[in-house]
Design an enzyme around this catalytic site. Structure first.
Site, PDB file in Angstrom:
ATOM      1  N   ASP A 144       2.454  -8.705  -7.846  1.00 37.80           N
ATOM      2  CA  ASP A 144       2.016  -8.667  -5.555  1.00 37.80           C
ATOM      3  C   ASP A 144       1.590 -10.077  -5.505  1.00 37.80           C
ATOM      4  O   ASP A 144       2.463 -11.203  -5.885  1.00 37.80           O
ATOM      5  CB  ASP A 144       0.407  -7.625  -6.563  1.00 37.80           C
ATOM      6  N   HIS A 210      -4.558  -7.722  -2.306  1.00 33.48           N
ATOM      7  CA  HIS A 210      -3.760  -6.046  -1.947  1.00 33.48           C
ATOM      8  C   HIS A 210      -3.333  -6.172  -3.665  1.00 33.48           C
ATOM      9  O   HIS A 210      -3.263  -5.022  -4.274  1.00 33.48           O
ATOM     10  CB  HIS A 210      -2.560  -6.632  -1.795  1.00 33.48           C
ATOM     11  N   SER A 535       1.419   2.119  -1.795  1.00 32.71           N
ATOM     12  CA  SER A 535       1.070   0.416  -2.710  1.00 32.71           C
ATOM     13  C   SER A 535      -0.409   0.860  -3.524  1.00 32.71           C
ATOM     14  O   SER A 535      -0.368   0.809  -4.289  1.00 32.71           O
ATOM     15  CB  SER A 535       0.757  -0.433  -1.861  1.00 32.71           C
TER      16      SER A 535
END
Ligand SMILES: *[C@@H]1O[C@H](CO)[C@@H](O)[C@H](O)[C@H]1NC(C)=O
Ligand SMILES: *[C@@H]1O[C@H](CO)[C@@H](O)[C@H](O)[C@H]1NC(C)=O
Ligand SMILES: *[C@@H]1O[C@H](CO)[C@@H](O)[C@H](O)[C@H]1NC(C)=O
Ligand SMILES: *[C@@H]1O[C@H](CO)[C@@H](O)[C@H](O)[C@H]1NC(C)=O
Ligand SMILES: *[C@@H]1O[C@H](CO)[C@@H](O)[C@H](O)[C@H]1NC(C)=O
Ligand SMILES: *[C@@H]1O[C@H](CO)[C@@H](O)[C@H](O)[C@H]1NC(C)=O
Ligand SMILES: *[C@@H]1O[C@H](CO)[C@@H](O)[C@H](O)[C@H]1NC(C)=O
Ligand SMILES: *[C@@H]1O[C@H](CO)[C@@H](O)[C@H](O)[C@H]1NC(C)=O
Ligand SMILES: *[C@@H]1O[C@H](CO)[C@@H](O)[C@H](O)[C@H]1NC(C)=O
Length: 755
Positions: A144, A210, A535
């Protein structure tokens, strides 16, 4: 002004990057290619890392432009390397003995705490959390944007040290890693080589948010009083709070190069992870051109379970990506929690909305309501600062349509123009999926249907008014789960013979760790925020896989996947089949096998297992050339010598069936199930036939006397009624039900009938 500038900048960067990766420009006209080669024939396996690098370098020609640059020398999941090459250099490499296959580097993008109790992990005693030790001893690798090491979600209080097999490193200061965060690496040489993005820091700090969010969703530690602006307050925890985390930073900003993703898979498998969580997607590619599919194949072969986000390109058909049969492809659905605002119109009609910003200082009162329809472009979406020019919104509630820009930016425009509150109305394709965002003013995000009703009210009165009421955090919202509009749908373009996605998991308004203080009021202590996307769904499945791995260390990746799929829930909390974004029943190309039920997955009774070798006839059956199959499976394959099979013939826990003239509207599929429940057990078949389809199963009873015993059965699907039209997606279920009726092993059946 700055906001719009940022939005445009973002757009330009996106276009620039995708063209650099696609159009092949760079230093001396060099671009990045990923080259698959045979292992060095002069070195008996196992070769060392240094041997391999020497061998890879021997492929790089020296030209008048100098030596091409080796970017990655891969070790485990692919036999090959990534390098910056000119066209001529590439041609020279293709001529060398040992060359197999080349793929251009491609661009991927990010697909964006109440969930443990919604998933029933606390329920019954002992609950699945207790019996699985919260995932103790299992290592989850996360590819990520990096991580925020000092966040309380990554505290290691009460955690044991990593298993001895762990070989990873910590590229932060050593004190930043601990028994929770056992490793972190940066692998950005691929994206950096394009020079499209400035890659400054070597350390894997998360500058985006994220990666911190997804890692904490999978395996975040318990953090008390986690909330977003006081909402959704409670103890936050990942799904496997005692699993270890290993972070691989393969994305810079919102972008990730395929060569870096492949390096992430390669390094993670070498380091010794058990599970890989990947919330990154590109469009659908053939598996031999897809870094994620190739990396995941090598991982699967080493026993690593891979959970991948299916993408955010719904609700349109054939948008699902990350759909190789050896991975878990995850779609996104809602939970039963709303961060609720109520819209009460002057005519007393009431509509429900959401927002993650509900300041106590806002006093509800009846205010004028305006829908900014004007000749100005982009007025109704409130997407630019000038879109509200000439419209009196001072002191009013402004109704803005979804589209053109982000929800939070709309709010800033409304606020700057003097509006005091905003209603955001979905467009038709967004249906009933509403977001709770960290807005800058009071907001109610409402469904498309409710938005239309509010607009007709505005039309019918000369002085429309509304009251916006904050209701805080509500639980038990129905129907849930419901599929999010954005969740990508099948059929898969890479292989329509397998139902994809495989499963849905929570992916809307998920509260998890964040590096920054979100929203207009910095929250005290830990930082958490609410975001949405497949996600957010994929790391839920990664965490559940870690719990299963703790309880069943000998289960293969396919076994874990089967356990999760055959035990999934098919109904939502209102008792009806899981709803889609528009409240119609969601089909199997939307929900796969259904919504994950972790506790049931822990005791699936039977599993549909698949061995690595089964994928070779499968890849040949896709019509790939020998070198394309060889590139994926890393051993020399001649498809002519293989009994190729179609995807529907894999021992998959779901059934895709095609009935046509050419098979006389009859298809028989064999499957093999392995007993992982009680040694002595018997299962009887139950079938819910798709309408107009006859399903016969032989034998109808399966008896086992040992654990791990395997039994084969055959299912015949045929047309049962005369029909004069083509019929798509006829759906039903095949279930093996244990005699005591405690276990149901359910597989979805999807039939496409072409006359
Ligand atoms: C590749 O090999 C062919 C035949 O062996 C030769 O004609 C050609 O020039 C070579 N190309 C390069 C770029 O070396
Ligand atoms: C990025 O590329 C530049 C130029 O090639 C190089 O100097 C720099 O070290 C690279 N940065 C990283 C983090 O790899
Ligand atoms: C969150 O809940 C805890 C425990 O119920 C409480 O002490 C705390 O004040 C709450 N925080 C907020 C912001 O509501
Ligand atoms: C304005 O609207 C058009 C048409 O919907 C859209 O293409 C454009 O991106 C919008 N511009 C901005 C700045 O939102
Ligand atoms: C509101 O009125 C406008 C103009 O008469 C019309 O175009 C629109 O369809 C109406 N909207 C609704 C939701 O009734
Ligand atoms: C929201 O709050 C208002 C005002 O307190 C109340 O009348 C209403 O019933 C609440 N709605 C829900 C769904 O709780
Ligand atoms: C929370 O956010 C603030 C402001 O962005 C930042 O300074 C702080 O380091 C963050 N805290 C954690 C634990 O990440
Ligand atoms: C096709 O199916 C029908 C009905 O099941 C059967 O009567 C017929 O013999 C079959 N034809 C062939 C060529 O198999
Ligand atoms: C499928 O199963 C049936 C009955 O068990 C058997 O006769 C047939 O040979 C099997 N087919 C394949 C391809 O294994």
């Amino acid at each position: 002004m700055t906001i719009i500038y940022t939005a445009f900048l973002f757009l330009l960067v996106a276009i620039y990057i995708s063209s650099t990766l696609a159009q092949n420009t760079g230093d001396n006209g060099r671009v990045t290619y990923i080259i698959h080669v045979q292992p060095d024939p002069t070195i008996a396996p196992p070769s060392t890392r240094e041997d391999r690098e020497q061998w890879y370098k021997s492929f790089l020609p020296t030209t008048s432009n100098g030596q091409p640059q080796l970017i990655y020398s891969y070790n485990t999941v692919i036999s090959g390397f990534a390098a910056r090459l000119t066209k001529e250099e590439l041609e020279a490499i293709k001529n060398k003995s040992g060359f197999i296959h080349v793929m251009p580097d491609r661009l991927f993008h990010l697909t964006t705490t109440h969930s443990p109790s919604f998933l029933g992990l606390h329920k019954s005693s002992p609950g699945f959390w207790d019996s699985s030790n919260y995932g103790k001893g299992v290592i989850i690798g996360v590819l990520d944007t990096g991580v925020t090491p000092d966040h309380p979600s990554f505290s290691d209080q009460g955690m044991c040290s990593p298993p001895t097999k762990w070989k990873g490193v910590c590229e932060f200061r050593p004190s930043n890693c601990n028994n929770k965060l056992i490793g972190a690496r940066t692998l950005l040489k691929g994206i950096n080589a394009t020079r499209a993005i400035e890659v400054s820091a070597r350390e894997p700090y998360d500058k985006n948010g994220h990666g911190t969010h997804t890692a904490s969703t999978a395996a975040g530690m318990f953090v008390k009083n986690a909330n977003i602006n006081g909402l959704a307050n409670g103890t936050a925890a990942g799904i496997a709070p005692h699993a270890h985390l290993a972070i691989y930073k393969v994305c810079a900003n919102d972008f990730c190069a395929g060569s870096d993703i492949l390096a992430g898979f390669d390094q993670a498998v070498d380091d010794g992870v058990d599970i890989l969580s990947v919330s990154i997607a590109a469009e659908s590619y053939n598996f031999y051109e897809d870094s994620a599919a190739i990396g995941a194949f090598g991982a699967m072969e080493k026993g690593v379970f891979v959970s991948l986000a299916g993408g955010n390109d719904g609700p349109f058909d054939s948008t699902v990506s990350n759909e190789a049969p050896w991975v878990m492809t995850v779609g996104a659905s809602t939970m039963d929690r709303d961060l609720r605002t109520t819209v009460k119109l002057g005519d007393h009609h009431v509509f429900k909305g959401q927002t993650a910003y509900q300041p106590e200082s806002f006093k509800s009162s009846s205010l004028s309501l305006v829908y900014p329809v004007s000749t100005l472009s982009n007025a109704s979406t409130c997407s630019t600062s000038y879109s509200l020019h000439g419209i009196d919104v001072k002191g009013m509630v402004v109704l803005c349509d979804e589209g053109d820009n982000t929800e939070v930016e709309k709010g800033k425009n409304v606020k700057n123009a003097g509006g005091v509150a905003m209603i955001i109305a979905n467009v038709p394709i967004e249906g009933y999926t509403t977001f709770a965002d960290t807005h800058v003013l009071p907001v109610a995000h409402v469904s498309y249907v409710d938005g239309e009703n509010i607009k007709s009210y505005i039309n019918t009165t000369s002085t429309p008014t509304t009251t916006i009421i904050f209701n805080g955090t509500l639980f038990g919202v129905t129907p849930s789960p419901a599929v999010a509009y954005f969740s990508s749908r099948g059929p898969s373009q890479a292989d329509p013979n397998i139902i994809k996605p495989d499963i849905i998991a929570p992916g809307v308004n998920i509260l998890a760790a964040w590096p920054f203080s979100p929203g207009p009021t910095p929250s005290a202590g830990a930082n958490f925020t609410v975001i949405s996307g497949t996600s957010m769904a994929a790391p839920h499945i990664s965490g559940i896989a870690a719990l299963l791995k703790n309880e069943h260390p000998d289960w293969s990746p396919a076994a874990i996947k089967s356990a999760i799929m055959t035990s999934a829930d098919i109904f939502s909390n209102d008792g009806y089949y899981i709803a889609d974004y528009d409240l119609d029943n969601a089909n199997f190309f939307t929900v796969g096998a259904g919504h994950v039920n972790p506790s049931k997955a822990n005791n699936p009774g039977l599993i549909y297992d698949i061995k690595t070798s089964n994928y070779i006839p499968y890849l040949c059956g896709l019509g790939y050339t020998d070198t394309q199959v060889t590139a994926v499976v890393r051993r020399s394959i001649k498809c002519a010598e293989v009994d190729a099979i179609f995807g529907f013939e894999l021992n998959y826990p779901s059934f895709m069936v095609f009935l046509t003239q050419s098979n006389n509207f009859t298809m028989t599929l064999n499957r093999t199930v392995t007993n992982v429940g009680d040694s002595m057990s018997t299962y009887r078949v139950q079938v819910q036939e798709p309408s107009g389809i006859r399903v016969t199963v032989k034998p109808e009873t399966l008896s086992f006397s040992n654990v791990k015993e395997q039994v084969q059965f055959a299912v015949t699907f045929s047309k049962s009624i005369s029909s004069t039209e083509n019929r798509f997606y006829l759906e039903g279920f095949l279930m093996w039900v244990s005699l005591n009726e405690h276990i149901t092993v359910r597989s979805p059946i999807s039939v496409l009938m072409k006359l």
